[in-house]
Write an enzyme that holds these catalytic residues in place. Structure first.
Site, mmCIF file in Angstrom:
data_model
loop_
_atom_site.group_PDB
_atom_site.id
_atom_site.type_symbol
_atom_site.label_atom_id
_atom_site.label_comp_id
_atom_site.label_asym_id
_atom_site.label_seq_id
_atom_site.Cartn_x
_atom_site.Cartn_y
_atom_site.Cartn_z
ATOM 1 N N GLU A 177 1.487 12.557 -10.785
ATOM 2 C CA GLU A 177 0.056 12.503 -11.027
ATOM 3 C C GLU A 177 -0.679 13.590 -10.246
ATOM 4 O OE1 GLU A 177 -1.127 8.461 -10.326
ATOM 5 O OE2 GLU A 177 -0.737 7.941 -12.408
ATOM 6 N N CYS B 278 -5.893 17.426 -6.072
ATOM 7 C CA CYS B 278 -4.799 16.874 -5.266
ATOM 8 C C CYS B 278 -3.508 17.039 -6.078
ATOM 9 C CB CYS B 278 -5.100 15.409 -4.967
ATOM 10 S SG CYS B 278 -3.835 14.624 -3.965
ATOM 11 N N CYS C 174 9.615 10.590 -3.031
ATOM 12 C CA CYS C 174 9.589 11.174 -1.686
ATOM 13 C C CYS C 174 10.706 10.553 -0.858
ATOM 14 C CB CYS C 174 8.233 10.912 -1.018
ATOM 15 S SG CYS C 174 8.077 11.693 0.598
ATOM 16 N N CYS D 39 7.777 6.341 3.992
ATOM 17 C CA CYS D 39 6.826 5.620 4.841
ATOM 18 C C CYS D 39 6.588 4.250 4.193
ATOM 19 C CB CYS D 39 5.508 6.391 4.927
ATOM 20 S SG CYS D 39 5.722 8.072 5.530
ATOM 21 N N CYS E 24 3.469 3.396 1.933
ATOM 22 C CA CYS E 24 3.128 4.340 0.860
ATOM 23 C C CYS E 24 3.880 3.979 -0.418
ATOM 24 C CB CYS E 24 3.476 5.755 1.301
ATOM 25 S SG CYS E 24 3.424 6.961 -0.028
ATOM 26 N N GLY F 255 4.953 13.185 -2.783
ATOM 27 C CA GLY F 255 5.996 14.004 -2.170
ATOM 28 C C GLY F 255 5.616 14.625 -0.842
ATOM 29 N N SER G 97 -0.384 19.181 3.321
ATOM 30 C CA SER G 97 -0.346 17.958 4.118
ATOM 31 C C SER G 97 1.106 17.573 4.348
ATOM 32 C CB SER G 97 -1.074 16.847 3.355
ATOM 33 O OG SER G 97 -0.944 15.632 4.038
ATOM 34 N N SER H 46 0.041 14.013 8.699
ATOM 35 C CA SER H 46 -0.069 12.556 8.559
ATOM 36 C C SER H 46 0.467 11.922 9.834
ATOM 37 C CB SER H 46 0.749 12.090 7.354
ATOM 38 O OG SER H 46 0.273 12.724 6.196
ATOM 39 N N ASN I 21 -4.715 1.512 0.725
ATOM 40 C CA ASN I 21 -4.866 0.962 -0.630
ATOM 41 C C ASN I 21 -3.710 0.006 -0.890
ATOM 42 O OD1 ASN I 21 -7.151 2.372 -1.865
ATOM 43 N ND2 ASN I 21 -5.929 4.169 -1.325
ATOM 44 N N CYS J 122 -6.111 7.394 -2.873
ATOM 45 C CA CYS J 122 -4.967 7.897 -2.134
ATOM 46 C C CYS J 122 -3.952 6.798 -1.852
ATOM 47 C CB CYS J 122 -5.482 8.460 -0.816
ATOM 48 S SG CYS J 122 -4.199 9.234 0.115
HETATM 49 S S1 SF4 Z 1 3.080 9.026 2.973
HETATM 50 FE FE1 SF4 Z 1 3.670 11.096 2.258
HETATM 51 S S2 SF4 Z 1 5.573 11.536 3.400
HETATM 52 FE FE2 SF4 Z 1 5.257 9.302 3.557
HETATM 53 S S3 SF4 Z 1 6.455 8.455 1.827
HETATM 54 FE FE3 SF4 Z 1 4.334 8.767 1.104
HETATM 55 S S4 SF4 Z 1 4.355 10.796 0.109
HETATM 56 FE FE4 SF4 Z 1 6.203 10.656 1.421
#
Ligand code: SF4
Length: 350
Positions: A89, A102, A109, A113, A116, A156, A188, A210, A289, A332
């Site tokens: 996206e 964005c 990824c 995390c 996420c 990613g 980022s 991050s 979120n 986000c």
């Molecule tokens: S926050 Fe960023 S680095 Fe961490 S899993 Fe999500 S996309 Fe990957």
């Protein structure tokens, strides 16, 4: 060859290898990226034989759009087909004085995390330069409003796709392509230290890190890459990057997770960390979120406010990210979860 994936130097070399003058590459860049032309027959300032050769050996192929959503607040989100059931996206956020795109760098990824939704999806593959630039190409030629800023903050970890990322950045910056200033292109990262060091040398653009936690113990959990590159190492790399960066500060992204990293004690530890490491920075707090089975909750507004106020009182510019595109799930951290669902839908309909 997909010309969207050719760096300015790569395209020059390609033209010269075909017996053309180097300036043909500049003409091609303008046709492809600035005018958005896919049809070589329309490139009338190129010789007929050169155009015939291009028809045979080259193409301008942006990724196919699977879905296109416009939010009530003007935020636009595209779902692009990456083949074999993968989708990514791209989100455009219009504001009065700017238009920010964005952009995604990977389908999935590896950093994983836990808060996420992209991380939960797992890793499918790296995007090619053409697929990264293709998102910008599409937005630029689809939108009425110009794209003034690009943030590599979609799906990613861009620095784990370094070899495809750097030519894409070069195209974003090149005057004959997108002509964006280094200050308006932001990478980022979750803190891939060796690649941050390389980016400082190869193509320094604005950097956002991050952070999400002020201590190694907590960051090891929230950003597992921290086990490999702990805070001390990360901060040293950031200091090095600041020597090359187009801005004299770094932006720290900090997702606000209720009861996990959002207390005033955490804010104090954060200030202690950046002071001790002498990092010139600002903070961008990101309201979490929630997504199904995430196991995390969004910090309450008073907790977000108190955290932000503390950092501000300590002299750090601090923003709380506005949530945009809620009605189209473009906020986000929602992208991948949404993609996962939509990819399943796509697969079913094939
Ligand atoms: S926050 Fe960023 S680095 Fe961490 S899993 Fe999500 S996309 Fe990957």
């Amino acid at each position: 060859m997909n010309l969207l994936g050719c760096s300015p130097q790569g395209l020059t070399d390609w033209c010269v290898a075909r017996g053309e003058k180097p300036f043909r590459a500049r003409q091609l860049l303008k046709w492809v990226h600035q005018r958005g032309t896919k049809d070589f027959a329309e490139m009338t300032d190129l010789a007929r034989e050169f155009r015939a050769g291009l028809e045979q050996d080259a193409e301008v192929a942006p990724p196919a759009v699977l879905q296109d959503h416009v939010s009530a607040d003007g935020t636009r989100k595209w779902l692009f087909d990456m083949g074999q059931g993968n989708a990514i996206e791209t989100v455009f956020i219009p504001e009065v004085d700017r238009g920010t795109l964005c952009v995604s760098s990977q389908a999935g990824c590896t950093v994983a995390c836990p808060f996420c939704s992209t991380g939960r999806q797992g890793f499918n593959r790296n995007l090619t330069t053409a697929e990264i630039v293709g998102q910008l190409w599409w937005a630029r030629h689809e939108l009425a409003q110009p794209v003034t800023n690009v943030v590599m903050m979609g799906m990613g970890e861009p620095l784990l796709n370094y070899d495809q990322l750097v030519p894409a950045l070069q195209l974003m910056l090149h005057d004959d392509a997108y002509g964006l200033s280094r200050r308006r292109v932001t990478v980022s990262t979750s803190g891939v230290v060796p690649m941050m060091d390389r980016l400082a040398r190869d193509c320094p653009v604005a950097l956002a890190v991050s952070l999400h936690a002020p201590t190694d113990a907590l960051r090891d959990v929230l950003v597992p890459l921290n086990k490999k590159y702990p805070l001390k190492v990360l901060m040293a790399s950031i200091r090095n990057y600041l020597g090359a960066a187009p801005r004299d500060f770094i932006t720290f992204e900090y997702v606000m997770l209720d009861g996990v990293n959002d207390s005033l004690d955490h804010a104090r530890q954060l200030v202690k960390l950046v002071r001790a490491e002498e990092i010139s920075c600002k903070f961008n707090l990101i309201p979490f979120n929630p997504f199904p089975n995430s196991g995390y909750r969004k910090s309450s507004w008073p907790r977000q406010r108190a955290f932000a106020d503390f950092l501000t009182q300590e002299g750090y510019v601090t923003t709380i990210r506005k949530t945009r595109g809620d009605d189209i799930d473009a906020a986000c951290g929602q992208l991948a979860g949404d993609i996962q669902d939509r990819t399943r839908i796509t697969l079913r309909t094939k």
